[in-house]
Design a protein around this motif. Structure first.
Motif, PDB file in Angstrom:
ATOM      1  N   MET A   1     103.818 -32.083 106.365  1.00  0.00           N
ATOM      2  CA  MET A   1     104.164 -32.712 105.108  1.00  0.00           C
ATOM      3  C   MET A   1     103.006 -33.602 104.689  1.00  0.00           C
ATOM      4  O   MET A   1     102.515 -34.409 105.459  1.00  0.00           O
ATOM      5  CB  MET A   1     105.432 -33.558 105.259  1.00  0.00           C
ATOM      6  N   LEU A   2     102.604 -33.454 103.453  1.00  0.00           N
ATOM      7  CA  LEU A   2     101.579 -34.302 102.867  1.00  0.00           C
ATOM      8  C   LEU A   2     102.264 -35.484 102.203  1.00  0.00           C
ATOM      9  O   LEU A   2     103.195 -35.312 101.421  1.00  0.00           O
ATOM     10  CB  LEU A   2     100.789 -33.515 101.810  1.00  0.00           C
ATOM     11  N   VAL A   3     101.852 -36.712 102.522  1.00  0.00           N
ATOM     12  CA  VAL A   3     102.442 -37.913 101.929  1.00  0.00           C
ATOM     13  C   VAL A   3     101.361 -38.603 101.117  1.00  0.00           C
ATOM     14  O   VAL A   3     100.290 -38.924 101.637  1.00  0.00           O
ATOM     15  CB  VAL A   3     102.975 -38.876 103.021  1.00  0.00           C
ATOM     16  N   LEU A   4     101.638 -38.800  99.829  1.00  0.00           N
ATOM     17  CA  LEU A   4     100.683 -39.442  98.930  1.00  0.00           C
ATOM     18  C   LEU A   4     101.305 -40.663  98.287  1.00  0.00           C
ATOM     19  O   LEU A   4     102.494 -40.672  98.006  1.00  0.00           O
ATOM     20  CB  LEU A   4     100.277 -38.465  97.811  1.00  0.00           C
ATOM     21  N   SER A   5     100.508 -41.669  98.041  1.00  0.00           N
ATOM     22  CA  SER A   5     100.968 -42.844  97.298  1.00  0.00           C
ATOM     23  C   SER A   5     100.550 -42.689  95.846  1.00  0.00           C
ATOM     24  O   SER A   5      99.427 -42.272  95.561  1.00  0.00           O
ATOM     25  CB  SER A   5     100.330 -44.117  97.860  1.00  0.00           C
ATOM     26  N   ARG A   6     101.440 -43.006  94.935  1.00  0.00           N
ATOM     27  CA  ARG A   6     101.153 -42.928  93.507  1.00  0.00           C
ATOM     28  C   ARG A   6     101.722 -44.159  92.827  1.00  0.00           C
ATOM     29  O   ARG A   6     102.741 -44.700  93.244  1.00  0.00           O
ATOM     30  CB  ARG A   6     101.815 -41.700  92.862  1.00  0.00           C
ATOM     31  N   LYS A   7     101.086 -44.597  91.757  1.00  0.00           N
ATOM     32  CA  LYS A   7     101.576 -45.713  90.947  1.00  0.00           C
ATOM     33  C   LYS A   7     102.252 -45.154  89.710  1.00  0.00           C
ATOM     34  O   LYS A   7     102.103 -43.964  89.398  1.00  0.00           O
ATOM     35  CB  LYS A   7     100.411 -46.605  90.528  1.00  0.00           C
ATOM     36  N   GLU A   8     102.986 -46.013  88.992  1.00  0.00           N
ATOM     37  CA  GLU A   8     103.636 -45.570  87.751  1.00  0.00           C
ATOM     38  C   GLU A   8     102.603 -44.950  86.822  1.00  0.00           C
ATOM     39  O   GLU A   8     101.506 -45.460  86.666  1.00  0.00           O
ATOM     40  CB  GLU A   8     104.318 -46.745  87.048  1.00  0.00           C
ATOM     41  N   GLY A   9     102.986 -43.828  86.227  1.00  0.00           N
ATOM     42  CA  GLY A   9     102.109 -43.134  85.280  1.00  0.00           C
ATOM     43  C   GLY A   9     101.159 -42.150  85.925  1.00  0.00           C
ATOM     44  O   GLY A   9     100.575 -41.318  85.241  1.00  0.00           O
ATOM     45  N   GLU A  10     100.979 -42.223  87.233  1.00  0.00           N
ATOM     46  CA  GLU A  10     100.068 -41.299  87.901  1.00  0.00           C
ATOM     47  C   GLU A  10     100.758 -39.965  88.162  1.00  0.00           C
ATOM     48  O   GLU A  10     101.970 -39.887  88.243  1.00  0.00           O
ATOM     49  CB  GLU A  10      99.554 -41.907  89.206  1.00  0.00           C
ATOM     50  N   LYS A  11      99.945 -38.918  88.284  1.00  0.00           N
ATOM     51  CA  LYS A  11     100.475 -37.559  88.395  1.00  0.00           C
ATOM     52  C   LYS A  11     100.010 -36.882  89.671  1.00  0.00           C
ATOM     53  O   LYS A  11      98.995 -37.249  90.242  1.00  0.00           O
ATOM     54  CB  LYS A  11     100.011 -36.719  87.203  1.00  0.00           C
ATOM     55  N   LEU A  12     100.760 -35.862  90.050  1.00  0.00           N
ATOM     56  CA  LEU A  12     100.376 -34.930  91.104  1.00  0.00           C
ATOM     57  C   LEU A  12     100.407 -33.545  90.483  1.00  0.00           C
ATOM     58  O   LEU A  12     101.325 -33.222  89.732  1.00  0.00           O
ATOM     59  CB  LEU A  12     101.376 -34.962  92.266  1.00  0.00           C
ATOM     60  N   VAL A  13      99.432 -32.718  90.809  1.00  0.00           N
ATOM     61  CA  VAL A  13      99.394 -31.358  90.290  1.00  0.00           C
ATOM     62  C   VAL A  13      99.559 -30.400  91.461  1.00  0.00           C
ATOM     63  O   VAL A  13      98.850 -30.502  92.463  1.00  0.00           O
ATOM     64  CB  VAL A  13      98.067 -31.081  89.555  1.00  0.00           C
ATOM     65  N   ILE A  14     100.519 -29.485  91.338  1.00  0.00           N
ATOM     66  CA  ILE A  14     100.781 -28.489  92.378  1.00  0.00           C
ATOM     67  C   ILE A  14     100.450 -27.127  91.797  1.00  0.00           C
ATOM     68  O   ILE A  14     101.042 -26.706  90.801  1.00  0.00           O
ATOM     69  CB  ILE A  14     102.251 -28.546  92.839  1.00  0.00           C
ATOM     70  N   GLY A  15      99.510 -26.454  92.426  1.00  0.00           N
ATOM     71  CA  GLY A  15      99.092 -25.157  91.906  1.00  0.00           C
ATOM     72  C   GLY A  15      98.474 -25.325  90.524  1.00  0.00           C
ATOM     73  O   GLY A  15      97.869 -26.345  90.210  1.00  0.00           O
TER      74      GLY A  15
END
Length: 81
Positions: A1-15
């Protein structure tokens, strides 16, 4: 499992075609927005019983291919603070 920290408004892109946006963080609750093609089924983990759940089809005004899910999700790293 990949665990990432993000702040409000930030995005993650999958594929190439799935975008997850952190919309709001309040205490131990996180509201996320998910943009994905219609053929991608998006279901909360506790509802993921393959035999009894139909694909979720929620629509946000102005964004027909988006689903917005709000649920208790632990913010990465919050438990260590």
């Amino acid at each position: 499992m990949l665990v990432l920290s993000r702040k409000e408004g930030e995005k993650l892109v999958i594929g190439d075609n799935i975008v997850i946006t952190v919309n709001r963080i309040a205490g131990n609750r996180v509201a996320i927005g998910i943009e994905a093609p219609r053929e991608v089924s998006i279901v909360r983990g506790e509802l993921d019983k393959k035999e009894s759940v139909a694909p979720v089809q929620q629509h946000k005004a102005g964004a027909p291919n988006s689903a917005v899910l709000e649920h208790d999700i632990a913010v990465a790293g919050q438990a260590e603070r």
